[in-house]
Write an enzyme that holds these catalytic residues in place. Structure first.
Site, mmCIF file in Angstrom:
data_model
loop_
_atom_site.group_PDB
_atom_site.id
_atom_site.type_symbol
_atom_site.label_atom_id
_atom_site.label_comp_id
_atom_site.label_asym_id
_atom_site.label_seq_id
_atom_site.Cartn_x
_atom_site.Cartn_y
_atom_site.Cartn_z
ATOM 1 N N LYS A 104 0.809 -1.221 0.000
ATOM 2 C CA LYS A 104 0.000 0.000 0.000
ATOM 3 C C LYS A 104 0.847 1.277 0.000
ATOM 4 O O LYS A 104 0.433 2.303 -0.550
ATOM 5 C CB LYS A 104 -0.934 0.011 1.207
ATOM 6 C CG LYS A 104 -1.980 -1.094 1.220
ATOM 7 C CD LYS A 104 -2.985 -0.926 0.103
ATOM 8 C CE LYS A 104 -4.119 -1.928 0.217
ATOM 9 N NZ LYS A 104 -5.122 -1.771 -0.874
ATOM 10 N N GLU A 126 -10.026 5.253 2.738
ATOM 11 C CA GLU A 126 -10.814 4.147 3.280
ATOM 12 C C GLU A 126 -9.845 3.002 3.561
ATOM 13 O O GLU A 126 -8.775 2.927 2.962
ATOM 14 C CB GLU A 126 -11.881 3.704 2.278
ATOM 15 C CG GLU A 126 -11.405 2.763 1.182
ATOM 16 C CD GLU A 126 -10.368 3.362 0.230
ATOM 17 O OE1 GLU A 126 -9.491 2.604 -0.243
ATOM 18 O OE2 GLU A 126 -10.423 4.568 -0.041
ATOM 19 N N SER A 386 1.903 -9.705 -0.685
ATOM 20 C CA SER A 386 1.516 -8.294 -0.623
ATOM 21 C C SER A 386 1.630 -7.664 0.754
ATOM 22 O O SER A 386 1.688 -6.440 0.876
ATOM 23 C CB SER A 386 0.081 -8.123 -1.134
ATOM 24 O OG SER A 386 -0.830 -8.868 -0.336
#
Length: 400
Positions: A104, A126, A386
């Site tokens: 992210k 969000e 990830s």
């Protein structure tokens, strides 16, 4: 464990995963379905992004941040013991080793720099699993911005550690109590909030969803995963390119970034969804959160509630470019159950000393299941890890 989109021969290079068509379209998907006030805000974001992405100064500043703050490049790690057991050669692209613990940060640093360039003072975000919220709070602290993060009440309960991290970094965490109290509802509330704050705030969407230009912009910020992996595979593999490239898919940003590095190669692309989500595998055409894509719906066209043990996969649809890749046959989308994902997380921990995020464990679960079948013996497999599993330890502790 229904799997759809069976193998087809990889399509030749045709501009796939380049710039979308006019109107932010990927085939019949994408677009900008938003209130007029947000349409104008999205136009401003698109214009600013196009200018920034063509500016070597912006690209250089982002590259420096990704290197000295996020810790890029991330390594390509051979999973030696697990590979031996499965009969395939599995390599892990280690996004879990970035600062904040997931992919992210790649997107958020890009959007935060863009927000500063646009003169915005606050980031709106969000989050489901909390990793995007943590990355947003981190980037805001680094660049002197305020951050407001919307998070479903249910996700706040199961991701308490990440909530604490966000608040410690100075972000305001706003609980969302409507609907299923998960990622879908957090996204809806964040977009509503942006309507009244477009003058001083930038909405930092965390995945390849939302109105144009977000699916394209987020994919470009995440493309560094695939670009790095492509170079690393070229140095590591005799063939230069893996046979299969695998990543988990909720909205689909880590998969889109990974796939972008290999879309013009013969590598087979596999996106792994949660059995209770599966927008690409089982969704129908619809509009949600500003874009046209594939979403879980009932007979009346109402969005149905997804479920996944992994909060980051608890989304009822998939990004529009993934829907397009599915239609082209360029990527295949499969599903994995909660139980398989938990089992895969344990197996990676005990064979390689790596505790993965439950989102990433879905991708690994499919690799384990497919080894010797859809993944023939001796195949080379690149899988994007990830995120790390710290955030999921409470959930795992309750199950194991």
């Amino acid at each position: 464990m229904r799997e759809m989109s069976p193998w087809r021969e990889p399509v030749p290079p045709d501009g796939t995963m380049g710039e979308p068509r006019a109107g932010g379209r990927f085939g019949g998907y994408g677009g900008r379905y938003a209130p007029e006030s947000l349409v104008e805000a999205c136009r401003e974001v698109e214009e600013a992004f196009r200018e920034a992405w063509a500016d070597p100064g912006f690209r250089g500043a982002l590259a420096r941040l990704l290197a000295v703050h996020a810790g890029r490049p991330t390594p390509l790690t051979p999973a030696r013991r697990l590979s031996q057991a499965l009969g395939v050669r599995l390599y892990l692209k280690r996004e879990d080793l970035t600062h904040t613990g997931s992919h992210k940060i790649n997107n958020v640093l890009g959007q935060a720099l863009l927000a500063t360039r646009m003169g915005r003072r606050r980031l709106i975000a969000e989050t489901g699993a909390g990793q995007h919220g943590v990355a947003t709070a981190t980037a805001a602290a680094l660049l002197g911005l305020e951050a407001t993060v919307f998070m479903g009440e249910r996700d706040i309960e199961r991701q308490a550690l990440n909530v604490f991290r966000m608040r410690m970094l100075g972000a305001e965490v706003v609980p969302v109590t409507t609907g299923s109290r998960t990622l879908k509802d957090a996204t809806s509330e964040a977009m509503r909030h942006w309507v009244g704050a477009t003058g001083d705030a930038h909405y930092c969407i965390g995945s390849v969803v939302g109105p144009d230009p977000y699916p394209w912009m987020v994919r470009e910020f995440q493309r560094i995963i695939g670009d790095e992996a492509r170079q690393q595979c070229a140095a590591e593999l005799r063939t230069g390119v893996p046979d299969h490239v695998v990543a988990c898919v909720g909205g689909g940003s880590n998969a889109a970034g990974t796939f972008a590095g290999f879309a013009d190669t013969p590598a087979r692309l596999v996106g792994v969804e949660a059995e209770g989500g599966a927008g690409a595998a089982r969704g129908r055409l619809g509009v949600l959160h500003g874009c046209r894509s594939l979403f879980l719906q009932d007979e009346d066209g109402q969005i149905t509630e997804p479920h996944s043990i992994a909060a980051g996969l608890d989304y009822p649809g998939v990004g529009p470019e993934h829907a397009h890749l599915r239609d082209l046959g360029r990527a295949r989308y499969v599903t994995v159950t909660d139980e398989e994902a938990v089992g895969a997380a344990v197996r990676l921990a005990r064979t390689e000393g790596i505790v993965p995020a439950l989102e990433s464990a879905h991708a690994l679960a499919w690799v384990i299941r497919a080894a010797g079948g859809d993944l023939p013996a001796g195949s080379t497999v690149l899988m994007t890890l990830s995120g790390r599993g710290d955030k999921d330890l409470t959930t795992l502790k309750e199950l194991l």
